[in-house]
Enzyme design. Structure first.
Site, PDB file in Angstrom:
ATOM      1  CB  THR A  75      77.680  34.502  13.244  1.00 29.22           C
ATOM      2  OG1 THR A  75      77.266  35.592  12.399  1.00 29.22           O
ATOM      3  CG2 THR A  75      76.472  33.926  13.965  1.00 29.22           C
ATOM      4  CB  CYS A 103      78.631  40.759  14.370  1.00 27.90           C
ATOM      5  SG  CYS A 103      78.610  39.510  13.068  1.00 27.90           S
ATOM      6  CG  ASP A 131      76.864  43.179  16.572  1.00 29.61           C
ATOM      7  OD1 ASP A 131      77.698  42.578  17.293  1.00 29.61           O
ATOM      8  OD2 ASP A 131      75.938  42.585  15.982  1.00 29.61           O
ATOM      9  CG  HIS A 159      98.289  33.833  -4.015  1.00 26.18           C
ATOM     10  ND1 HIS A 159      97.213  33.012  -4.229  1.00 26.18           N
ATOM     11  CD2 HIS A 159      99.371  33.029  -3.855  1.00 26.18           C
ATOM     12  CE1 HIS A 159      97.616  31.752  -4.182  1.00 26.18           C
ATOM     13  NE2 HIS A 159      98.922  31.739  -3.963  1.00 26.18           N
ATOM     14  CG  HIS A 195      96.633  31.482  -0.961  1.00 30.22           C
ATOM     15  ND1 HIS A 195      96.143  30.277  -1.392  1.00 30.22           N
ATOM     16  CD2 HIS A 195      97.986  31.294  -0.825  1.00 30.22           C
ATOM     17  CE1 HIS A 195      97.132  29.405  -1.532  1.00 30.22           C
ATOM     18  NE2 HIS A 195      98.260  29.999  -1.173  1.00 30.22           N
TER      19      HIS A 195
HETATM   20  C1  RB5 Z   1      72.853  40.255  16.503  1.00 27.64           C
HETATM   21  O1  RB5 Z   1      71.843  39.676  17.247  1.00 27.64           O
HETATM   22  C2  RB5 Z   1      73.385  39.287  15.461  1.00 27.64           C
HETATM   23  O2  RB5 Z   1      72.426  39.064  14.488  1.00 27.64           O
HETATM   24  C3  RB5 Z   1      74.653  39.817  14.845  1.00 27.64           C
HETATM   25  O3  RB5 Z   1      75.597  40.046  15.838  1.00 27.64           O
HETATM   26  C4  RB5 Z   1      75.352  38.922  13.842  1.00 27.64           C
HETATM   27  O4  RB5 Z   1      75.570  37.637  14.351  1.00 27.64           O
HETATM   28  C5  RB5 Z   1      74.818  38.932  12.492  1.00 27.64           C
HETATM   29  O5  RB5 Z   1      75.342  38.292  11.556  1.00 27.64           O
END
Ligand code: RB5
Length: 142
Positions: free
Chosen positions: A67, A65, A8, A133, A98
């Site tokens: 996180t 993304c 994203d 596994h 695994h």
């Molecule tokens: C975008 O702002 C953020 O929410 C997205 O990149 C991600 O971290 C969501 O889990």
């Protein structure tokens, strides 16, 4: 080996960096977007990656993304996808040994570039152990 990659907006800069690394290492890269830092919805890219992996358009997927969490949740909604956030070097190794993940996931806002490259290398250089596994990953889709 062909590697598909998607992110994203929060992972866009890291995606560009990872693509440069992969091309330098002579991997074939399938870039599924996004193509700028304009805000988009991460589920669209998780779903797009899942469709491409399930259609055998690439051997491995990389998702990013902010996180790594939201986009991995989206990809894991699809039967046959094993998307794993590589949040440590040890996890990068065990995820291959695994779980034989077919999509590896990173946090563009939470992980250092050097850690991401190290974990990609660990994942690619570690074998899947198979045996019990293999049976377990088959149970995921039952
Ligand atoms: C975008 O702002 C953020 O929410 C997205 O990149 C991600 O971290 C969501 O889990």
């Amino acid at each position: 080996m062909k590697i598909a990659i998607a992110s994203d907006h929060a992972g866009f800069e890291m995606k560009t960096f990872i693509i440069d690394y992969l091309k330098q290492k002579n991997f074939e890269v399938l870039d599924l977007g996004t193509n700028s830092e304009t805000s988009v919805n991460y589920p669209d890219y998780g779903h797009k990656m899942a469709a491409n992996i399930l259609a055998h358009k690439a051997d491995l997927g990389i998702l990013i993304c902010g996180t790594g969490i939201g986009i991995s949740i989206a990809a894991n909604r699809h039967k046959g996808i094993r998307a794993a956030v590589l949040y440590s070097d040890e996890v990068a190794e065990m995820t291959k040994r695994h779980n034989n993940a077919n999509v590896i996931v990173f946090g563009g806002r939470t992980m250092a570039r050097s850690d991401i490259i190290k974990r990609i290398e660990i994942f690619l250089n570690t074998p899947f152990e198979g045996g019990r596994h293999q049976e377990r990953i088959e149970l995921l889709d039952k």
